[in-house]
Design a protein around this motif. Structure first.
Motif, PDB file in Angstrom:
ATOM      1  N   GLY A 241     -45.344 -57.995 -11.454  1.00 46.32           N
ATOM      2  CA  GLY A 241     -45.946 -57.575 -12.706  1.00 46.32           C
ATOM      3  C   GLY A 241     -45.738 -56.114 -13.034  1.00 46.32           C
ATOM      4  N   GLY A 242     -44.753 -55.461 -12.434  1.00 45.67           N
ATOM      5  CA  GLY A 242     -44.481 -54.057 -12.715  1.00 45.67           C
ATOM      6  C   GLY A 242     -45.208 -53.138 -11.756  1.00 45.67           C
ATOM      7  N   ILE A 243     -45.186 -51.828 -12.055  1.00 40.07           N
ATOM      8  CA  ILE A 243     -45.844 -50.829 -11.216  1.00 40.07           C
ATOM      9  C   ILE A 243     -46.738 -49.969 -12.106  1.00 40.07           C
ATOM     10  N   PRO A 244     -47.814 -49.411 -11.553  1.00 42.69           N
ATOM     11  CA  PRO A 244     -48.703 -48.554 -12.347  1.00 42.69           C
ATOM     12  C   PRO A 244     -48.036 -47.213 -12.656  1.00 42.69           C
ATOM     13  N   SER A 245     -48.563 -46.518 -13.639  1.00 42.52           N
ATOM     14  CA  SER A 245     -47.982 -45.238 -14.047  1.00 42.52           C
ATOM     15  C   SER A 245     -48.728 -44.041 -13.476  1.00 42.52           C
ATOM     16  N   THR A 246     -49.766 -44.253 -12.691  1.00 43.67           N
ATOM     17  CA  THR A 246     -50.523 -43.144 -12.100  1.00 43.67           C
ATOM     18  C   THR A 246     -50.886 -43.479 -10.659  1.00 43.67           C
ATOM     19  N   LEU A 247     -51.260 -42.451  -9.912  1.00 41.50           N
ATOM     20  CA  LEU A 247     -51.764 -42.658  -8.556  1.00 41.50           C
ATOM     21  C   LEU A 247     -53.185 -43.195  -8.623  1.00 41.50           C
ATOM     22  N   PRO A 248     -53.569 -44.048  -7.685  1.00 38.12           N
ATOM     23  CA  PRO A 248     -54.949 -44.543  -7.670  1.00 38.12           C
ATOM     24  C   PRO A 248     -55.909 -43.471  -7.143  1.00 38.12           C
ATOM     25  N   SER A 249     -57.178 -43.691  -7.298  1.00 38.00           N
ATOM     26  CA  SER A 249     -58.182 -42.789  -6.721  1.00 38.00           C
ATOM     27  C   SER A 249     -58.253 -43.035  -5.213  1.00 38.00           C
ATOM     28  N   PRO A 250     -58.461 -41.983  -4.434  1.00 46.67           N
ATOM     29  CA  PRO A 250     -58.538 -42.174  -2.974  1.00 46.67           C
ATOM     30  C   PRO A 250     -59.762 -42.993  -2.585  1.00 46.67           C
ATOM     31  N   ALA A 251     -59.598 -43.845  -1.588  1.00 52.15           N
ATOM     32  CA  ALA A 251     -60.710 -44.689  -1.137  1.00 52.15           C
ATOM     33  C   ALA A 251     -60.450 -45.127   0.298  1.00 52.15           C
ATOM     34  N   LEU A 252     -61.522 -45.211   1.071  1.00 53.03           N
ATOM     35  CA  LEU A 252     -61.423 -45.727   2.428  1.00 53.03           C
ATOM     36  C   LEU A 252     -61.382 -47.246   2.409  1.00 53.03           C
ATOM     37  N   PRO A 253     -60.546 -47.872   3.245  1.00 45.27           N
ATOM     38  CA  PRO A 253     -60.574 -49.336   3.346  1.00 45.27           C
ATOM     39  C   PRO A 253     -61.829 -49.780   4.100  1.00 45.27           C
ATOM     40  N   PRO A 254     -62.301 -50.978   3.869  1.00 42.81           N
ATOM     41  CA  PRO A 254     -63.456 -51.466   4.638  1.00 42.81           C
ATOM     42  C   PRO A 254     -63.113 -51.553   6.122  1.00 42.81           C
ATOM     43  N   PHE A 255     -64.056 -51.183   6.960  1.00 45.69           N
ATOM     44  CA  PHE A 255     -63.775 -51.208   8.394  1.00 45.69           C
ATOM     45  C   PHE A 255     -65.049 -51.513   9.162  1.00 45.69           C
ATOM     46  N   SER A 256     -64.860 -51.985  10.370  1.00 46.93           N
ATOM     47  CA  SER A 256     -65.946 -52.271  11.304  1.00 46.93           C
ATOM     48  C   SER A 256     -65.389 -52.084  12.705  1.00 46.93           C
ATOM     49  N   LEU A 347     -43.809 -37.932 -11.467  1.00 41.49           N
ATOM     50  CA  LEU A 347     -43.352 -37.838 -12.859  1.00 41.49           C
ATOM     51  C   LEU A 347     -42.620 -39.106 -13.281  1.00 41.49           C
ATOM     52  N   PHE A 348     -41.850 -39.677 -12.375  1.00 41.07           N
ATOM     53  CA  PHE A 348     -41.180 -40.940 -12.683  1.00 41.07           C
ATOM     54  C   PHE A 348     -42.195 -42.031 -12.990  1.00 41.07           C
ATOM     55  N   MET A 349     -43.252 -42.110 -12.189  1.00 45.88           N
ATOM     56  CA  MET A 349     -44.274 -43.125 -12.422  1.00 45.88           C
ATOM     57  C   MET A 349     -44.936 -42.921 -13.787  1.00 45.88           C
ATOM     58  N   LEU A 350     -45.159 -41.673 -14.160  1.00 39.38           N
ATOM     59  CA  LEU A 350     -45.806 -41.383 -15.438  1.00 39.38           C
ATOM     60  C   LEU A 350     -44.926 -41.766 -16.624  1.00 39.38           C
ATOM     61  N   VAL A 351     -43.615 -41.531 -16.481  1.00 35.60           N
ATOM     62  CA  VAL A 351     -42.712 -41.655 -17.625  1.00 35.60           C
ATOM     63  C   VAL A 351     -41.999 -43.009 -17.675  1.00 35.60           C
ATOM     64  N   ALA A 352     -41.541 -43.474 -16.518  1.00 34.75           N
ATOM     65  CA  ALA A 352     -40.606 -44.607 -16.528  1.00 34.75           C
ATOM     66  C   ALA A 352     -41.108 -45.826 -15.782  1.00 34.75           C
ATOM     67  N   ALA A 353     -42.408 -45.922 -15.503  1.00 33.64           N
ATOM     68  CA  ALA A 353     -42.925 -47.076 -14.759  1.00 33.64           C
ATOM     69  C   ALA A 353     -42.595 -48.414 -15.414  1.00 33.64           C
ATOM     70  N   PRO A 354     -42.699 -48.557 -16.752  1.00 32.49           N
ATOM     71  CA  PRO A 354     -42.391 -49.880 -17.355  1.00 32.49           C
ATOM     72  C   PRO A 354     -40.961 -50.349 -17.100  1.00 32.49           C
ATOM     73  N   LEU A 355     -40.025 -49.389 -16.949  1.00 31.50           N
ATOM     74  CA  LEU A 355     -38.628 -49.785 -16.746  1.00 31.50           C
ATOM     75  C   LEU A 355     -38.406 -50.430 -15.381  1.00 31.50           C
ATOM     76  N   ALA A 356     -39.291 -50.137 -14.430  1.00 34.74           N
ATOM     77  CA  ALA A 356     -39.127 -50.695 -13.083  1.00 34.74           C
ATOM     78  C   ALA A 356     -39.254 -52.209 -13.075  1.00 34.74           C
ATOM     79  N   SER A 357     -39.905 -52.773 -14.106  1.00 34.80           N
ATOM     80  CA  SER A 357     -40.079 -54.229 -14.152  1.00 34.80           C
ATOM     81  C   SER A 357     -38.757 -54.970 -14.245  1.00 34.80           C
TER      82      SER A 357
END
Length: 584
Positions: A241-256, A347-357
């Motif tokens: 389904g393509g790639i996002p155009s920005t970085l996600p927010s940082p988050a810890l994975p669930p752990f035990s 910068l590539f993700m910001l500008v050209a992410a739709p083309l990666a599809s």
């Protein structure tokens, strides 16, 4: 080793753990350096864009996670590392481990294992274990890298041939090959054609236009071909389904606690491979530039980078040999080039992410097939098989276990066999002299009438340096001896290394000598080896240490005469200037 090289006082702890970026800025950073680093960073980013996505897909995850790794992990590795030229990001060597971890523990397990591996790498650097990574024997390194290359190649056959499988690909190589063989009747000719076009463009440009970005051109060309001709091939868009155009927010994975225990073996494997891969890459950069990286600071940076990459949803990050070499060849001056490479990824993700599809998965599979071919240590593999039965056993055991069992087993067993082989060889070198007392008495100088009188010119000659290696020259001593020889080899016009007291040299040490010979040739220093036994000369020759780069003489006196004759023949005035490679 007899004789002592010029040494300086031991560096302070703060100096050892100062990022190379700080070192560069202290030395002075000019506008011309900035311009060179920006261009080098752009060049590397062009190579890294399709490669990062391809590696992420081959690892069993989505393509954007490879870009997150190159952006976040690559930036931290360059900003905090101990190498001027290291480029970090996702590495093809990790695909097998990452895919296996995801299949057993899911994506959250992978992210947790990556964070734990980062902590382990950080601790390895803090406790200054980086130097010990270099003790891994050369046949073990060749074996596991070649094994990973084979697994990577097999992993691309699904997308390369466009096969339709009823179930997901098995993780192990034998079941995978059996599943692929069962689906051989579903080959997609369009996908195979796209893959062949991708490989052909990369190989062709590498031969006739080596400075062009072959991987990016291949991906663009195959994407255009697939879109314009409406070829029935799977693309990033149709599968992910393509790639996002920005970085996600940082988050810890669930752990035990149970989850931590479950992924612990994977985290250890990530840390071990990351340490080996990153330090190998840094050493390649050192060999290309004459500089010297700080291995423990590099491990600290690798640890922080892996934690950062996982927090942003990325996979394992490490130094990458091909991208680091591209960075050096592109004229990089400092770690800022690697930081710019990461900025360009964002910068590539910001500008050209739709083309990666539109990128065909078969094209990315073709890219990784070329990567696997280049990864395989074909020449070194053949040399070790041909020249040393003992090293061949270590090599084949490591290779076989890596392919059919796993990387961790391959390295552990290979290292153990290398140690046993060394002990066996040392036992063969032992001898007993008849009627020799257990405690040897002092001897008068006259007891050695064959010894020539002391010649002070040998010790005071500014043009020729003479050093002697004593004892077995093997993988345990190669890093230390190699570092000393490299530090002094370019400070004189001729350099004599006496091997008369070396009973044995293994492939790791021979490979170290080959690197010293290349460095001496690059700095126009005459390199001579004296007193080497036929067995030692044979081992050196098998690894490319021979004429015309190296001259062999029967003893030090003959080597000194040959050195002066060669200096006179070359007629170069003055003493060779030291290279800029003496950093701690």
């Amino acid at each position: 080793m007899a004789g002592s090289a010029p040494t300086s006082s031991a560096p302070a702890l703060t100096e050892l753990f100062t990022p190379k970026l700080v070192t560069v800025l202290r030395e002075g950073y000019r506008l011309a350096d900035l311009r060179a680093d920006v261009l080098a960073g752009l060049t590397v980013a062009i190579v890294a864009l399709p490669l990062s996505m391809a590696i992420a897909i081959a690892s069993g995850t989505t393509p954007e996670r490879g870009l997150f790794t190159a952006a976040v992990g690559g930036f931290l590795i360059s900003a905090l590392g101990g190498s001027r030229f290291q480029i970090g990001g996702p590495a093809a060597a990790f695909t097998v481990l990452v895919a296996s971890t995801i299949s057993r523990h899911g994506l959250d397990g992978l992210l947790l294992a990556t964070i734990m591996a980062g902590v382990f790498l950080l601790l390895m650097g803090v406790f200054r274990l980086g130097s010990y990574i270099k003790f891994i024997p050369y046949p073990v390194t060749v074996g596991f890298i070649s094994g990973i290359a084979v697994i990577l190649f097999v992993g691309q056959l699904h997308d390369l041939l466009g096969l339709t499988l009823p179930d997901p690909d098995p993780a192990d190589i034998v079941p995978k090959l059996m599943a692929l063989a069962g689906a051989i009747g579903t080959i997609n000719p369009a996908a195979l054609g796209i893959a062949a076009l991708s490989v052909g463009i990369i190989v062709g440009l590498r031969r006739w236009r080596p400075h062009w970005p072959g991987i990016l051109i291949a991906v663009i060309a195959t994407s255009l071909a697939g879109a314009l001709l409406h070829l029935p091939v799977e693309t990033i868009g149709t599968r992910f389904g393509g790639i996002p155009s920005t970085l996600p927010s940082p988050a810890l994975p669930p752990f035990s606690l149970d989850k931590i225990q479950a992924v612990l073996p994977d985290a250890i494997a990530f840390a071990l491979l990351g340490a080996i891969e990153s330090l190998l890459s840094a050493m390649v950069a050192d060999g290309m530039t004459g500089r010297r990286h700080r291995s423990n600071m590099e491990l600290v940076a690798q640890g922080i980078a892996n934690v950062g990459s996982a927090l942003f949803g990325g996979i394992c990050a490490t130094g990458t040999v091909a991208r680091t070499a591209t960075n050096v060849r592109s004229g990089a001056r400092s770690p800022l080039a690697g930081m710019f490479h990461s900025v360009f990824i964002v910068l590539f993700m910001l500008v050209a992410a739709p083309l990666a599809s539109f990128i065909p998965l078969a094209a990315l599979a073709g890219v990784l097939v070329v990567v696997a071919w280049n990864m395989a240590e074909k020449n070194a593999f053949a040399t070790l098989i041909r020249t040393s039965p003992g090293d061949a056993v270590v090599l084949l055991a490591t290779f076989g276990l890596t392919v059919f069992r796993g990387l961790t087993e391959g390295i552990i067993v290979g290292f153990a066999l290398g140690a046993l082989l060394f002990i066996h060889r040392m036992a063969q070198q032992a001898g007993v002299e008849v009627h020799v007392p257990s405690v040897l008495e002092d001897q008068a100088d006259a007891a050695s009438p064959a010894r020539p009188p002391y010649d002070p010119a040998i010790a005071t000659d500014p043009d020729v340096a003479v050093y002697r290696i004593t004892g077995a020259f093997f993988f345990g001593a190669a890093a230390t001896v190699g570092a000393v020889l490299e530090r002094i080899a370019d400070q004189h016009r001729a350099f004599v290394i006496d091997f008369s007291a070396v009973p044995f040299i293994d492939s790791t040490a021979a490979n170290t000598m080959e690197g010293i010979a290349r460095k001496a040739a690059r700095h126009h220093v005459v390199l001579l080896i004296s007193g080497a036994s036929p067995a030692v000369r044979k081992s050196l020759a098998a690894h490319g240490v021979g004429a015309p780069a190296v001259l062999f003489e029967r003893n030090i006196e003959a080597a000194m005469g040959a050195a002066h004759a060669e200096i006179t023949r070359r007629g170069a005035p003055g003493v060779a200037a030291p290279a800029q490679g003496t950093e701690p």
